[in-house]
Design an enzyme around this catalytic site. Structure first.
Site, PDB file in Angstrom:
ATOM      1  N   GLU A  74      -1.502  -1.390  -4.320  1.00  0.00           N
ATOM      2  CA  GLU A  74      -0.577  -0.425  -4.908  1.00  0.00           C
ATOM      3  C   GLU A  74      -1.045   1.015  -4.773  1.00  0.00           C
ATOM      4  O   GLU A  74      -0.910   1.801  -5.708  1.00  0.00           O
ATOM      5  CB  GLU A  74      -0.378  -0.782  -6.378  1.00  0.00           C
ATOM      6  CG  GLU A  74      -1.634  -0.663  -7.265  1.00  0.00           C
ATOM      7  CD  GLU A  74      -2.502  -1.903  -7.370  1.00  0.00           C
ATOM      8  OE1 GLU A  74      -2.432  -2.748  -6.458  1.00  0.00           O
ATOM      9  OE2 GLU A  74      -3.254  -2.023  -8.350  1.00  0.00           O
TER      10      GLU A  74
ATOM     11  N   HIS B  25       6.133  -6.353  -6.899  1.00  0.00           N
ATOM     12  CA  HIS B  25       4.861  -6.283  -7.631  1.00  0.00           C
ATOM     13  C   HIS B  25       4.193  -4.917  -7.424  1.00  0.00           C
ATOM     14  O   HIS B  25       3.808  -4.263  -8.397  1.00  0.00           O
ATOM     15  CB  HIS B  25       3.943  -7.415  -7.142  1.00  0.00           C
ATOM     16  CG  HIS B  25       2.648  -7.509  -7.890  1.00  0.00           C
ATOM     17  ND1 HIS B  25       2.507  -8.248  -9.042  1.00  0.00           N
ATOM     18  CD2 HIS B  25       1.433  -6.945  -7.666  1.00  0.00           C
ATOM     19  CE1 HIS B  25       1.267  -8.136  -9.486  1.00  0.00           C
ATOM     20  NE2 HIS B  25       0.592  -7.349  -8.666  1.00  0.00           N
ATOM     21  N   GLU B  26       4.091  -4.486  -6.184  1.00  0.00           N
ATOM     22  CA  GLU B  26       3.411  -3.210  -5.908  1.00  0.00           C
ATOM     23  C   GLU B  26       4.205  -2.045  -6.493  1.00  0.00           C
ATOM     24  O   GLU B  26       3.621  -1.100  -7.033  1.00  0.00           O
ATOM     25  CB  GLU B  26       3.176  -3.015  -4.405  1.00  0.00           C
ATOM     26  CG  GLU B  26       2.428  -4.154  -3.703  1.00  0.00           C
ATOM     27  CD  GLU B  26       1.179  -4.636  -4.428  1.00  0.00           C
ATOM     28  OE1 GLU B  26       0.513  -3.816  -5.080  1.00  0.00           O
ATOM     29  OE2 GLU B  26       0.894  -5.849  -4.356  1.00  0.00           O
TER      30      GLU B  26
ATOM     31  N   HIS C 151       3.438  -1.676 -10.094  1.00  0.00           N
ATOM     32  CA  HIS C 151       2.145  -1.036 -10.359  1.00  0.00           C
ATOM     33  C   HIS C 151       2.274   0.489 -10.506  1.00  0.00           C
ATOM     34  O   HIS C 151       1.366   1.123 -11.062  1.00  0.00           O
ATOM     35  CB  HIS C 151       1.167  -1.327  -9.226  1.00  0.00           C
ATOM     36  CG  HIS C 151       0.338  -2.564  -9.429  1.00  0.00           C
ATOM     37  ND1 HIS C 151      -0.374  -2.799 -10.583  1.00  0.00           N
ATOM     38  CD2 HIS C 151       0.089  -3.629  -8.616  1.00  0.00           C
ATOM     39  CE1 HIS C 151      -1.030  -3.953 -10.471  1.00  0.00           C
ATOM     40  NE2 HIS C 151      -0.759  -4.480  -9.288  1.00  0.00           N
TER      41      HIS C 151
ATOM     42  N   GLU D 267      -2.617  -6.311 -14.199  1.00  0.00           N
ATOM     43  CA  GLU D 267      -1.935  -7.350 -13.434  1.00  0.00           C
ATOM     44  C   GLU D 267      -0.945  -8.174 -14.252  1.00  0.00           C
ATOM     45  O   GLU D 267       0.126  -8.527 -13.764  1.00  0.00           O
ATOM     46  CB  GLU D 267      -2.958  -8.248 -12.743  1.00  0.00           C
ATOM     47  CG  GLU D 267      -3.799  -7.503 -11.700  1.00  0.00           C
ATOM     48  CD  GLU D 267      -2.963  -6.860 -10.586  1.00  0.00           C
ATOM     49  OE1 GLU D 267      -1.778  -7.180 -10.445  1.00  0.00           O
ATOM     50  OE2 GLU D 267      -3.517  -6.004  -9.864  1.00  0.00           O
TER      51      GLU D 267
ATOM     52  N   ASP E 232     -15.629  -8.445  -6.933  1.00  0.00           N
ATOM     53  CA  ASP E 232     -14.983  -9.204  -5.853  1.00  0.00           C
ATOM     54  C   ASP E 232     -15.106 -10.706  -6.088  1.00  0.00           C
ATOM     55  O   ASP E 232     -14.194 -11.475  -5.787  1.00  0.00           O
ATOM     56  CB  ASP E 232     -15.603  -8.848  -4.497  1.00  0.00           C
ATOM     57  CG  ASP E 232     -15.141  -7.484  -4.005  1.00  0.00           C
ATOM     58  OD1 ASP E 232     -13.967  -7.139  -4.256  1.00  0.00           O
ATOM     59  OD2 ASP E 232     -15.944  -6.764  -3.393  1.00  0.00           O
TER      60      ASP E 232
ATOM     61  N   TYR F   6      -3.699 -12.171 -13.520  1.00  0.00           N
ATOM     62  CA  TYR F   6      -2.279 -12.082 -13.200  1.00  0.00           C
ATOM     63  C   TYR F   6      -1.477 -13.087 -14.030  1.00  0.00           C
ATOM     64  O   TYR F   6      -0.533 -12.725 -14.724  1.00  0.00           O
ATOM     65  CB  TYR F   6      -2.025 -12.392 -11.712  1.00  0.00           C
ATOM     66  CG  TYR F   6      -2.601 -11.428 -10.710  1.00  0.00           C
ATOM     67  CD1 TYR F   6      -3.984 -11.322 -10.508  1.00  0.00           C
ATOM     68  CD2 TYR F   6      -1.774 -10.637  -9.921  1.00  0.00           C
ATOM     69  CE1 TYR F   6      -4.511 -10.454  -9.550  1.00  0.00           C
ATOM     70  CE2 TYR F   6      -2.290  -9.762  -8.965  1.00  0.00           C
ATOM     71  CZ  TYR F   6      -3.659  -9.679  -8.788  1.00  0.00           C
ATOM     72  OH  TYR F   6      -4.177  -8.823  -7.848  1.00  0.00           O
TER      73      TYR F   6
END
Lengths: 617, 617
Positions: free
Chosen positions: B271, B295-296, B299, B318, B375, B383
């Site tokens: 995003e 979704h993006e 954001h 998220e 990560d 989410y």
């Protein structure tokens, strides 16, 4: 970003913009000056930027640096009211997007328009001096060299050194205090404003202040003599804040304090962030004048969060704020009350336009302010013509719920930025994209760019006004013989808001006979009323009727407080009473030096003194 | 402001915070480095500030100045994944509220985690090299020395010099371009991000890019080989933006562009403000995978405008974004579709938790990230557990309309700032102050601080799922003799979303017999389907059934694109097929150097390679 021009600023804000101010004030009550140091974080908007201009007025500039290096500077010729441009030559070039820290050491003038220095005798406590500022519209430049235009927004931090027996407060969140390491007789107060705001909202008060907590995010501040009265008067603040949040969205400024100023404060209220300034004339004792607080609270969204880009678009600040203020009144009382207040506003608009003259271009909703002093342009027109336009649109577009949806969305869209009338109108068309046909029928030129009353008169519910209208008519039509039919009971049925309206209606008629005002005093005893809005209108009715007994009371009200809404019309009424014209002028001249500079300048103009003189000191 | 700690940052952001970055990048494709210069405008939060720490990782620091004066600096010992603290000693002290401009000249490493340098052969056009960045969560420090924590927000301006046959774009509004005055073979592109945002949203792409306008505020960017496909695929962007604005409030970022990256981009979408990054695996040809774009877009409010304070609160970004994304789907299609997507999400949550293990504390909604590499912590849990909590609250508090009112108000309250779970929860309690009894019954500890599936399973409408469930059951129960009863018509009744769900359901069951997958290919010909979400699940079904014919297809998909959602599970499935374990490892080792650094690091971990080695390069 399109180039912005602001006829009220000489700063080069199309080349660079201020992001932050770091202020240090040393408040000197002996010399009536602030020794100041300001570090401005400035962002270049163009490449090869090698100089910039700040607004100043009546400032003595000692030194300028850029990122710590000495910078050359010159103060340009003083404009009659816009001040002197401070041109700073940078010792290096900036590229677009680059920041630089410009630090200016300076001193204010004892005549700084933003600052009123009160002697102990002018305060309630009589023991300590007092300082307050009023920067709106264009006076911040007399206190801080800055880009003094509402099109630029920045955060600020401040450290203020004052004599330790005094307290300093500013339009920001309080950030602690400590002994001044350089002078043990002084205290440093600190403030942090983390929400970007325009220069005109920088505000300071120094005095023998006390405070009381009156809500979870609210303290009320004043000299101790008034603090309990003020705590009682403004007890509804948290309820108003909550209502405002329901209407406009979350309150983002953290604290919402109120400060009651000495009587010479020229306005009813001033929406300084985190710390509304209020005139003591609101202390009616019965919470009946709290609409001013609803107005200042509303500015937390319209004005402080969404700000007029220049003073030509002042109606965006004030029209929307009056609209929100009356929505709050409608929610906290009822819809007929909102309508009643709206109708009262329409009449105040007529008064304002009558004062300026219906062909005066300053009565345009969006006036041209080139070579116009904003103080002289100030009136209720942007408030009430602005409100009337919004109410008219509310009627056309589907009622209060629908239109508040737009106002809320407008606030969210433009939060933290500055807007012009075009920005507003484009967003209106975007928001109501399914009702463009209706919008296209609005006489925009008539509303915005034409002097005098608006092209359309909105319809208001008269439920609450009918009794005021009836009583006014009864007095107007009454013969001498009819006077016995009036009694104290007439007013007992009316709320204080309705009494104000009744007197406002009387002021729209020819003066009533002397016998009538005397009888009115006999049955209503209005001379004894302390509510300033009632007293003010009553004294005008009396002076117009040439009732000499009221003249000393009118002089007293005109001079013992300095709220321009009251002082200017009272002086004008007295001036228009031929027999007292000379006394009016001499009274003013005697009081002048103790009056607020802006008030003194405008009353002098009203009384035809200093005609043709520059308004600058 | 309470002191913020962020286990993923070594910067001293409780002592000072960044307000602005002025970036100059010289992108060197020969050496795979960016020669960079960054000027950070930093505000002191405490007095006597004489040093500060920035995050860096694998950077070579050449010079540091403070307001133009040389400043001493030291690079501390490298932490295994958090990088090396850059400690800067100021040549002067700062006071709280004061700004300083810190300028750092530096060079990135060819192994910078944020940057992937592609050879011409790795691009669609095969002629020019390509560079893209991915800073979320903690990789900005490998590209720019900064306070690499989402608790700090700043604006930025950038000038990027690239070979003139290439085009640069960034997560900002484009601000012109010009020949590089120092090198006629290069062009400088400029960008301006005027909305304050966290460091992880700084993003850059340099390549042989073209663009097409697909809406009033939208261009789609990619190599020219994909640009028309992308323009077709994302044609609904403006409609989605408008729906999002109706739900969440005005879009404040100006432009909303989309950039389709090369296949190795590790995520579905990212995003980046003004310029969403998207994987080419979304180019299904039928617009069926546009939920990633919804979704993006979402954001833009939840994540970019209201940002998680640290990565421990990632579910705030998220969970709310999935909630908004599904509200958009509900508005653009219908409520059963929203419910269908929500139910699919619950199943993906189960998969994620199965992968981590139901007792793994990283499956907490609010995990402890001390000494955890973000990560490695990344999964769908924030989410989908986040969404499930919000959906659960929606059920409890009065339905979608009521709960969207809260989400919109939350966005308005915290716009332009960073929030923790406590900030969110306190505001939830404040907003629903009349429903505190209901809120008090929520098992907050179970939802937020307990691993595994949530304590409550929300109820979803199964209208659209029933057909998928029925078809899945039919395959599971089918004997060899029943296989003839399946036909192409089974899938023709289903939307592509339902086909995905059908395959996802199959993956929740024990592997089906080899005879069944062969029959499935015979009647449905899924090997020919290009929709990446279908293909991915189908190939997993095949590999699990140990159908050797599918193995080359699975290797192909795992390596020809690098979206971690696909690549990691495919590698894991292949690894679990004993006969192909060795080939799986050797295939990975062969591809490793051409893969994105983060993907390579995590696949290595999945395949039990480099166990115990530091994850840093």
């Amino acid at each position: 970003m399109a180039t912005v021009t602001d006829p009220s600023s000489l700063a080069s804000f199309s080349k660079c913009i201020t992001r932050h101010l770091n202020l240090r004030f040393h408040v000197d009550f002996d010399r009536h000056v602030i020794k100041g140091n300001v570090a401005l974080t400035i962002e270049a908007l163009e490449d090869k930027l090698s100089s910039l201009i700040l607004d100043t007025k009546d400032l003595k500039i000692n030194k300028v640096t850029a990122n710590g290096q000495d910078a050359k500077f010159t103060l340009g010729t003083a404009h009659s009211f816009n001040g002197s441009p401070l041109e700073i030559t940078l010792p290096f070039e900036l590229s677009r997007g680059q920041h630089v820290i410009i630090e200016v050491s300076y001193e204010t003038s004892p005549q700084a328009f933003a600052l009123q220095w009160l002697t102990p005798e002018q305060t309630a406590g009589k023991k300590h001096p007092y300082l307050f500022s009023q920067c709106q519209a264009t006076h911040c430049r007399t206190m801080v060299p800055c880009q003094d235009t509402p099109s630029v927004k920045h955060t600020y931090y401040a450290q203020v050194s004052v004599p330790k027996e005094l307290v300093a407060v500013m339009s920001a969140v309080r950030d602690g205090q400590e002994a001044d390491p350089k002078d043990s007789s002084r205290t440093i107060y600190r403030f942090r404003q983390a929400v970007a705001m325009p220069s005109y909202l920088i505000a300071i008060v120094v005095g023998a202040l006390e405070s009381r907590e009156i809500g979870p995010r609210t303290r009320v501040w004043s000299e101790k003599e008034l603090v309990d009265l003020a705590a009682y008067e403004f007890a509804e603040t948290e309820a108003m804040l909550k209502t405002a949040e329901q209407l406009a969205g979350p309150y983002v400024w953290g604290q919402y304090d109120l400060l009651v100023l000495p009587p010479s404060f020229p306005y009813g209220g001033m929406e300084n962030p985190c710390l509304t300034f209020a005139t003591p004339t609101l202390l009616a004792g019965d919470r009946s004048l709290s609409s001013v607080i609803a107005h200042e609270i509303s500015h937390s969204w319209t004005g402080n969060l969404v700000t007029n880009k220049t003073w030509e678009h002042f109606w965006l600040n004030e029209g929307h704020t009056v609209y929100l203020e009356r929505m709050i009144a409608g929610r906290m009382f009822n819809e007929p009350f909102r309508q009643f207040k709206a109708m009262g506003g329409w009449k105040e608009l007529q008064d304002s336009i009558n004062t300026f003259g219906a062909k005066n271009p300053l009565t345009n909703l969006v006036p041209d302010l080139n070579e116009v002093n904003t103080d002289e342009a100030f009136s209720l027109v942007p408030y009430e013509k602005g409100f009337a336009l919004l109410y008219h649109l509310e009627e056309l577009l589907g009622g209060p719920e629908v239109f508040m949806g737009f106002v809320k969305s407008y606030i969210q869209m433009f939060a933290h930025s500055s807007v012009s009338t075009d920005d507003w109108k484009n967003y209106l068309y975007k928001y109501f994209k399914d009702k463009v046909d209706i919008l296209n029928k609005v006489d925009w030129n008539g509303w915005m760019h034409t002097p005098g009353m608006p092209p359309v008169k909105p319809q208001y519910d008269t439920t609450l006004a009918d009794a005021c209208i009836a009583l006014c008519k009864k007095w107007i039509k009454a013969s001498e013989a009819d006077l016995s039919s009036f009694s104290a009971a007439d007013l007992q049925k009316l709320s204080s808001h309705q009494v104000i309206e009744f007197l406002a209606l009387l002021l729209h008629e020819d003066p009533i006979p002397l016998s009538h005002v005397k009888r009115m005093q006999e049955v209503y005893n209005l001379n004894a009323v302390k509510n300033s809005e009632i007293r003010f209108r009553w004294l005008r009715v009396c002076v117009r009727a040439k009732w000499e007994e009221a003249v000393p009371l009118a002089f007293q009200m005109a001079t013992e407080q300095g709220r321009m809404k009251f002082t200017r019309p009272l002086f004008r009424e007295l001036y228009n009473f031929d027999k007292y014209r000379e006394q009016t002028v001499s009274t003013f001249l005697k009081c002048r030096s103790a009056m607020h500079a802006v008030t003194a300048m405008l009353v002098a103009k009203d009384l035809k003194i200093d005609q043709g003189k520059s308004t600058a000191l």
